[in-house]
Design a protein around this motif. Structure first.
Motif, PDB file in Angstrom:
ATOM      1  N   ALA A 783      -3.966  -4.300   3.439  1.00 12.54           N
ATOM      2  CA  ALA A 783      -3.268  -5.332   4.220  1.00 12.54           C
ATOM      3  C   ALA A 783      -1.796  -5.393   3.844  1.00 12.54           C
ATOM      4  CB  ALA A 783      -3.939  -6.684   4.012  1.00 12.54           C
ATOM      5  N   SER A 784      -1.500  -5.266   2.557  1.00 12.96           N
ATOM      6  CA  SER A 784      -0.098  -5.264   2.127  1.00 12.96           C
ATOM      7  C   SER A 784       0.638  -4.067   2.707  1.00 12.96           C
ATOM      8  CB  SER A 784      -0.024  -5.242   0.606  1.00 12.96           C
ATOM      9  OG  SER A 784      -0.646  -6.397   0.070  1.00 12.96           O
ATOM     10  N   ALA A 785      -0.043  -2.921   2.738  1.00 11.95           N
ATOM     11  CA  ALA A 785       0.592  -1.728   3.298  1.00 11.95           C
ATOM     12  C   ALA A 785       0.748  -1.824   4.812  1.00 11.95           C
ATOM     13  CB  ALA A 785      -0.226  -0.493   2.943  1.00 11.95           C
ATOM     14  N   ALA A 786      -0.180  -2.513   5.478  1.00 15.11           N
ATOM     15  CA  ALA A 786      -0.129  -2.615   6.941  1.00 15.11           C
ATOM     16  C   ALA A 786       0.885  -3.644   7.422  1.00 15.11           C
ATOM     17  CB  ALA A 786      -1.518  -2.955   7.493  1.00 15.11           C
ATOM     18  N   GLY A 787       1.268  -4.599   6.567  1.00 17.03           N
ATOM     19  CA  GLY A 787       2.261  -5.600   6.980  1.00 17.03           C
ATOM     20  C   GLY A 787       1.619  -6.744   7.755  1.00 17.03           C
ATOM     21  N   ASP A 788       2.431  -7.350   8.650  1.00 15.66           N
ATOM     22  CA  ASP A 788       1.977  -8.535   9.375  1.00 15.66           C
ATOM     23  C   ASP A 788       1.402  -8.211  10.745  1.00 15.66           C
ATOM     24  OD1 ASP A 788       2.821 -10.109   7.281  1.00 15.66           O
ATOM     25  OD2 ASP A 788       4.846 -10.359   8.101  1.00 15.66           O
ATOM     26  N   GLY A 789       1.086  -6.974  10.996  1.00 11.69           N
ATOM     27  CA  GLY A 789       0.543  -6.625  12.286  1.00 11.69           C
ATOM     28  C   GLY A 789      -0.935  -6.978  12.415  1.00 11.69           C
ATOM     29  N   ALA A 790      -1.495  -6.540  13.528  1.00 13.90           N
ATOM     30  CA  ALA A 790      -2.905  -6.849  13.792  1.00 13.90           C
ATOM     31  C   ALA A 790      -3.820  -6.229  12.744  1.00 13.90           C
ATOM     32  CB  ALA A 790      -3.282  -6.354  15.194  1.00 13.90           C
ATOM     33  N   ARG A 791      -3.461  -5.028  12.328  1.00 11.92           N
ATOM     34  CA  ARG A 791      -4.278  -4.359  11.307  1.00 11.92           C
ATOM     35  C   ARG A 791      -4.269  -5.136   9.991  1.00 11.92           C
ATOM     36  NH1 ARG A 791      -8.597  -1.449  10.010  1.00 11.92           N
ATOM     37  NH2 ARG A 791      -8.228   0.005   8.296  1.00 11.92           N
ATOM     38  N   ASP A 793      -3.602  -8.378   9.607  1.00  9.89           N
ATOM     39  CA  ASP A 793      -4.302  -9.658   9.777  1.00  9.89           C
ATOM     40  C   ASP A 793      -5.810  -9.464   9.729  1.00  9.89           C
ATOM     41  OD1 ASP A 793      -1.853 -10.839   9.996  1.00  9.89           O
ATOM     42  OD2 ASP A 793      -1.863 -10.870  12.210  1.00  9.89           O
ATOM     43  N   ALA A 794      -6.283  -8.370  10.326  1.00 13.68           N
ATOM     44  CA  ALA A 794      -7.729  -8.117  10.305  1.00 13.68           C
ATOM     45  C   ALA A 794      -8.234  -7.875   8.883  1.00 13.68           C
ATOM     46  CB  ALA A 794      -8.052  -6.926  11.197  1.00 13.68           C
ATOM     47  N   LEU A 795      -7.449  -7.154   8.095  1.00 16.12           N
ATOM     48  CA  LEU A 795      -7.865  -6.894   6.717  1.00 16.12           C
ATOM     49  C   LEU A 795      -7.821  -8.164   5.882  1.00 16.12           C
ATOM     50  CD1 LEU A 795      -6.059  -3.459   6.179  1.00 16.12           C
ATOM     51  CD2 LEU A 795      -8.529  -3.843   6.305  1.00 16.12           C
ATOM     52  N   ARG A 796      -6.777  -9.001   6.072  1.00 13.23           N
ATOM     53  CA  ARG A 796      -6.721 -10.257   5.329  1.00 13.23           C
ATOM     54  C   ARG A 796      -7.847 -11.196   5.733  1.00 13.23           C
ATOM     55  NH1 ARG A 796      -1.133  -8.991   5.326  1.00 13.23           N
ATOM     56  NH2 ARG A 796      -0.918  -9.601   7.509  1.00 13.23           N
ATOM     57  N   ASP A 797      -8.207 -11.145   7.017  1.00 17.54           N
ATOM     58  CA  ASP A 797      -9.348 -11.950   7.462  1.00 17.54           C
ATOM     59  C   ASP A 797     -10.643 -11.480   6.790  1.00 17.54           C
ATOM     60  OD1 ASP A 797     -10.608 -13.914   9.367  1.00 17.54           O
ATOM     61  OD2 ASP A 797     -11.597 -12.054  10.013  1.00 17.54           O
ATOM     62  N   LYS A 798     -10.788 -10.158   6.643  1.00 19.42           N
ATOM     63  CA  LYS A 798     -11.961  -9.631   5.938  1.00 19.42           C
ATOM     64  C   LYS A 798     -11.992 -10.102   4.494  1.00 19.42           C
ATOM     65  CE  LYS A 798     -13.184  -5.389   8.402  1.00 19.42           C
ATOM     66  NZ  LYS A 798     -13.406  -3.930   8.257  1.00 19.42           N
ATOM     67  N   ALA A 799     -10.837 -10.085   3.849  1.00 15.85           N
ATOM     68  CA  ALA A 799     -10.780 -10.523   2.457  1.00 15.85           C
ATOM     69  C   ALA A 799     -11.158 -11.992   2.339  1.00 15.85           C
ATOM     70  CB  ALA A 799      -9.379 -10.274   1.898  1.00 15.85           C
ATOM     71  N   LEU A 800     -10.662 -12.842   3.264  1.00 12.46           N
ATOM     72  CA  LEU A 800     -10.977 -14.268   3.209  1.00 12.46           C
ATOM     73  C   LEU A 800     -12.451 -14.515   3.495  1.00 12.46           C
ATOM     74  CD1 LEU A 800      -9.645 -16.974   2.706  1.00 12.46           C
ATOM     75  CD2 LEU A 800      -9.215 -17.180   5.159  1.00 12.46           C
ATOM     76  N   ARG A 801     -13.001 -13.754   4.449  1.00 10.19           N
ATOM     77  CA  ARG A 801     -14.440 -13.892   4.729  1.00 10.19           C
ATOM     78  C   ARG A 801     -15.273 -13.458   3.521  1.00 10.19           C
ATOM     79  NH1 ARG A 801     -14.657 -10.212   9.752  1.00 10.19           N
ATOM     80  NH2 ARG A 801     -16.913 -10.382   9.436  1.00 10.19           N
ATOM     81  N   LEU A 802     -14.791 -12.460   2.834  1.00 12.14           N
ATOM     82  CA  LEU A 802     -15.515 -12.023   1.621  1.00 12.14           C
ATOM     83  C   LEU A 802     -15.513 -13.121   0.570  1.00 12.14           C
ATOM     84  CD1 LEU A 802     -15.080  -8.511  -0.004  1.00 12.14           C
ATOM     85  CD2 LEU A 802     -15.382 -10.538  -1.388  1.00 12.14           C
ATOM     86  N   LEU A 803     -14.352 -13.764   0.387  1.00  7.23           N
ATOM     87  CA  LEU A 803     -14.256 -14.812  -0.638  1.00  7.23           C
ATOM     88  C   LEU A 803     -15.106 -16.021  -0.265  1.00  7.23           C
ATOM     89  CD1 LEU A 803     -10.434 -14.619  -1.406  1.00  7.23           C
ATOM     90  CD2 LEU A 803     -12.318 -13.760  -2.805  1.00  7.23           C
TER      91      LEU A 803
END
Length: 1073
Positions: A783-791, A793-803
């Motif tokens: 997510a850090s490498a992808a930046g603030d794009g859709a990709r 956001d999707a990865l950060r959403d996965k991380a939050l769902r995991l937590l």
């Protein structure tokens, strides 16, 4: 010389042959002649043999030499030829023949008054009252009315048969003699009736001998030699009892036939030659011309006694000529020659001339003894084997040395030494090919380096190859020999021989255990062969060996490191069993993922999620690679830089198949092994294929399920390092493993869906935690490498769902907290703080956000106070300091400050003075802002002071009353009136006698019992008070405890100590007590 003669040698010698000798026999002085002297007179021969003409016969036995004289006496002699025992065997007669077997001595002789020979059997171990051996049997030998002399006798080794040959050509046979002798019968005549097995009136019997049964020929045969022929009679076995059959058309003179040393064939000595007669026909013959008087057997030697010859320089015999040359005055002397032949090896071991006729020749104690007519006894003592071999070496007779070693049954090590010396002899000639043939016979006994050094020259390299090949074929080659042989092949560019050597089929062990187990064994060291072929660039041969013998690690190393054939390596891995595959991928998976990322990722998924019963433990990781907790393994890898933007923009192609089943494999399976060592063929059947069959459609879920089998899969942690630089593929791998193995995913599981073959027992907590920890790190990193794009956001959403799925997904909260902090993932950080009970950190976070002016941060601060303040009151102290830390904060949270002060007052979280100190630390909070709160606190304080003053006055009044009572009780002159009319114990009317106590309690005397000095109603209360005082006094001596309490709460501890009297001086009365 001894030479093989044709079978058509005439039976009668010619006049010329009677005095000529065949030349060419190899002769050696293998015996030393030692004269035997009397033990008491070293100048004379043994006393009992001194008069040789009185000796009728001599034989050997297990007890020593047995000699019989003309007077019928028998003497058993020891090594000094001193009599051990002597007795008269035949009274008034003489002993003509003797033979001993198994401690039994059979004698044949003549006695006065008895017409015909007499047979007697003696037991040499048992003696009678006179010390003579016990006579067991005595019977007259007579086949007709006219007696005939005995010419020969033969006794079988087992004492079963006794054959006697007579001068009239008759042979009688006693059967089952052992049963008769061992029966214990006291009758001297209890001997089985003999049977006449041969009659030839015109042919006197000259020799008899038994051929003992063997495994090949279990029957017993009797050889019969007459003056004209040799016959064989079958004494036992199938077909026994028939007439004797002729095996040789020429006979032998008396004493000129004897059984060989193996008791297998009869040796017949005639003037023209020596014949070997077998049980079926005559065998080989050896030309040795000259008259012979007798033949004898000594071990493997044939001893021939020749007729006396006149010693002169023109004699046909070299021995006679040499004797005449050495003894100048002996010309014309009659010389008897004793020759020792080795018939098996065809040479003369010794020739010894005697000036007197030879009377007896016998073998005893490993020596040949010759008794001449002049009473002199000579010993022919064989030289040591080493000495004989040295003689042969000096003359170059190495083949004969080998034959002698075989005949004398020398050890293999000694035989190998002969081959070595023979090889050295041929090498020096130089005859390298023949020398190598000898060196080949030394394998296993001579160090291979001894031979290898001789053939390292380039001109002799082909001989070296022959030797090295034989080392490998015999299974005694080590890795150095294999290296040398393969290097020789490669230097010679001899691909054909290299192929033949490499592709040699394993040879079956000859032992029974090897045959049963089916164990295969290569004739060379497999590791060395693979290594040398790789170093020489023969990768095809190396891969053939590795694949043929299931050396999976070596095969993959060749395909990956040497040839770069990743597709073949991947196909090979797909056919391996699960255990071998998991070990191979743990080592070479990184290279495979780098070359074929999609295919290798799919294979790793199949390995870690297969449903076969695997043998490896889930936690079978090296100790160095196992973390103390289930942390993310990605943290320990040297990850490369950020992934390319193209890779992050779109999912990889393998994502679509991450959760699908693998395609079935149709290639033939390859045998698997538990390790990289050579696999055995009998282990291959026990391995199962690790391919995942995805051709079957999943069955619909059912409400009733049977318990799935326990599955033990390889740990996915083994393969984390393979995905260095391939984060996207690692995500696919981990998500697929979590879903298939444990039924875990970021999405909520549907009803009836469970992990394939998963059970509660199969869940490995460490593996699951490591998988989800690594996935969380991957989500945040990508997510850090992808930046603030859709990709992103999707990865950060996965991380939050995991937590948020902590109840379902077993990640490590502490590790997740560190990841969120280092990656700056605020939503996850706050979520973890709240979940871990880190309320102060949550509050400080929102305070910091509020300080920065974030919208809604102030409301979050109050929400945190309302939610966590009941269990964490210190949060209100933190909020009070925060609200009064800056004017702008004070302006925004004026009402919130009042609420905080209210809660602090209600719950007594902080003393008012402390609150005032907090508010007055700066100029942010004014007095008017907290005026009402301060007035309320002052009024409360005044009320508390008034209440305390009232309590103090009441305590003082009570103390004054108590002191007055004490004073009255202490005054002896002050009268005390008792007005009680009832007993305080029973409640009845108080009558005399009665007892009154100062505590105003009165009792009947009968109600007191043993308590006549203390009030029973007050003694218990007084006892409790006294026990408390004693405990306080004991505590006064425990200074460590008192000081520890003072450090925690000084004033309260000191006040309590004063109240308990700990710090007061003890009273005099108490001390006395």
């Amino acid at each position: 010389m001894l030479s093989s003669a044709p079978s058509s040698i005439p039976s009668k010698p010619t006049a010329a042959s009677s005095t000529s000798f065949a030349p060419g026999w190899r002769q050696f002085p293998f015996f030393d002649v030692v004269p035997i002297k009397d033990a008491h007179d070293l100048a004379e021969s043994p006393h009992i043999l001194r008069v040789a003409t009185s000796i009728s016969t001599i034989t050997s036995s297990v007890y020593g030499v047995v000699a019989a004289d003309m007077h019928g006496s028998v003497h058993v002699l020891n090594k000094e030829f001193e009599p051990i025992s002597s007795w008269v065997a035949h009274v008034g007669g003489r002993v003509t023949h003797m033979v001993e077997r198994r401690r039994y001595l059979v004698t044949l002789g003549e006695e006065d008054g008895i017409r015909g020979p007499l047979l007697k059997i003696w037991h040499l171990e048992k003696t009678d009252k006179n010390g003579a051996p016990t006579l067991l049997r005595s019977i007259k030998v007579q086949t007709s009315n006219r007696p005939h002399p005995v010419t020969s006798i033969a006794l079988s080794a087992g004492l079963s048969f006794l054959a006697i040959g007579l001068g009239d050509g008759t042979v009688i046979l006693y059967r089952h003699l052992d049963q008769s002798v061992l029966s214990g019968s006291a009758s001297l005549t209890a001997i089985p009736k003999p049977r006449t097995v041969h009659e030839s009136p015109a042919e006197p019997v000259t020799a008899l001998g038994f051929r003992e049964p063997t495994d090949e020929t279990p029957a017993t045969y009797l050889f019969i030699a007459t003056t004209n022929r040799v016959l064989v009679y079958q004494a036992s076995g199938r077909g026994s009892g028939g007439a004797a059959s002729e095996v040789h058309e020429a006979g032998a003179a008396l004493g000129c036939a004897v059984m060989d040393w193996k008791a297998h064939d009869m040796v017949v000595a005639r003037d023209e030659a020596i014949y070997i007669c077998g049980a079926e026909s005559r065998g080989s013959s050896y030309a040795y011309e000259g008259p012979k008087t007798s033949v004898h057997i000594h071990l493997n030697y044939l001893v021939i006694v020749s007729s006396p010859l006149t010693a002169n320089a023109t004699s046909a015999s070299a021995t006679i000529r040499n004797f005449a040359a050495r003894n100048v005055g002996a010309s014309g002397t009659e010389v008897t020659k004793v020759t020792v032949f080795d018939l098996e090896n065809k040479f003369v071991a010794h020739i010894e001339p005697f000036t007197e006729d030879v009377r007896e020749v016998f073998s005893q104690w490993g020596n040949i003894y010759v008794l001449s007519n002049d009473g002199k006894l000579s010993c022919l003592r064989e030289k040591p084997t080493a000495t004989k071999l040295d003689m042969l070496y000096r003359r170059g007779y190495y083949v004969l040395a080998l034959d002698i070693a075989k005949t004398q049954q020398m050890g293999q090590e000694s035989v190998a030494d002969i081959h070595r010396q023979y090889g050295d002899y041929l090498y020096a000639k130089p005859d390298y090919d023949a020398a190598m043939q000898q060196y080949l016979q030394t394998i296993g006994y001579v160090q291979p380096s001894y031979v290898i050094r001789k053939f390292l020259d380039a001109q002799r390299i082909h001989n070296l190859v022959t030797y090295l090949q034989e080392l490998h074929s015999l299974g005694v080659a080590n890795s150095d020999h294999t290296t040398l042989l393969l290097n020789t092949y490669t230097k010679l560019k001899d691909a054909a021989r290299l192929d033949s050597f490499i592709k040699t089929e394993s040879r079956r062990e000859s032992s029974g255990a090897g045959l049963e187990s089916g164990t295969d064994e290569l004739p060379f060291d497999l590791d060395t062969a693979i290594r040398v072929c790789r170093q020489a660039g023969y990768f095809e041969h190396a891969s053939y060996l590795a694949k043929r013998w299931s050396r999976h690690e070596d095969y993959l190393r060749i395909q990956i490191e040497d040839t770069g054939n990743f597709n073949d390596a991947l196909a090979y891995l797909r056919h391996l069993g699960p255990e071998a595959t998991e070990h191979s991928l743990a080592r070479y998976g990184r290279a495979m993922v780098a070359a074929l990322p999609d295919e290798t990722t799919q294979l790793l998924i199949e390995i870690c999620t297969g449903t076969d019963q695997l043998t490896s433990e889930p936690d079978s990781l090296p100790a160095s690679s196992k973390p103390a907790t289930g942390g993310s393994y990605l943290s320990y890898l040297a990850l490369r830089g950020p992934a390319p933007a193209a890779a992050l923009a779109s999912p990889v192609s393998v994502t679509a198949t991450a959760t699908s089943t693998a395609t079935s494999v149709t290639d033939p399976p390859i045998s698997s092994g538990a390790s990289s060592r050579t696999a055995r063929q009998n282990d291959r059947a026990s391995r199962r294929e690790a391919t995942y069959d995805g051709s079957r459609a999943p069955s619909p879920p059912s409400t009733v399920r049977a318990a799935p089998p326990l599955i033990r899969r390889p740990s996915p942690r083994l393969y984390f390092a393979n995905f260095v630089g391939h984060r996207e593929h690692l995500v696919v791998f981990l998500e697929a493993v979590a879903l298939r193995c444990w039924g875990q995913s970021l999405d909520e599981p549907k009803d009836g869906v469970a992990a394939e073959g998963s059970t509660e027992e199969s869940t490995e907590g460490a593996d699951q935690q490591a998988v989800w920890n690594t996935l969380l790190e991957l989500y945040l990193t990508l997510a850090s490498a992808a930046g603030d794009g859709a990709r992103g956001d999707a990865l950060r959403d996965k991380a939050l769902r995991l937590l948020r799925a902590a109840e379902r997904l077993p990640y490590d909260p502490t590790h997740a907290l560190i990841l969120c902090a280092t990656r700056g993932f605020t939503p996850g950080l706050v979520l973890l703080w709240e979940r871990l009970g880190m309320h102060e950190d949550v509050l400080r976070f929102w305070m910091e956000q509020d300080r920065r002016g974030a919208a809604g941060a102030g409301a979050e601060v109050m929400r945190c106070l309302a939610q966590y303040g009941a269990t964490a009151p210190q949060l209100y102290k933190l909020a009070l300091r925060f609200f009064t830390s800056a004017p702008e904060l004070m302006a925004r949270h004026t009402q919130d400050l009042g609420e905080v002060l209210r809660v602090i007052e209600e719950r007594a979280i902080m003393p008012p003075l402390v609150v005032v100190q907090v508010l007055s630390r700066n100029d942010v909070a004014s007095v008017g802002l907290v005026k009402d709160w301060l007035l309320a606190r002052i009024r409360t304080a005044h009320e508390e002071v008034h209440t305390d003053e009232q309590l103090t006055a009441s305590y003082r009044l009570e103390t004054t009353t108590k002191l007055k009572q004490v004073e009255e009780l202490s005054d002896p002159d002050h009268p005390r009136l008792f007005h009680a009319t009832q007993c305080s114990q029973c409640g009845g009317h108080l009558d005399l006698p009665s007892i009154h106590f100062m505590c105003n309690h009165s009792f009947h005397q009968r109600c007191l019992g043993d308590h006549d000095t203390e009030c029973p109603l007050c003694v218990r209360a007084h006892g409790v008070i006294q026990e408390i005082r004693r405990n306080n006094e004991r505590l006064a001596d425990q200074h460590d405890l008192f000081l520890a309490d003072v450090k925690e709460n000084g004033f309260r501890t000191v006040a309590a100590a004063f109240g308990r009297g700990v710090l007061s001086r003890p009273r005099v009365g108490d001390v006395a007590t």
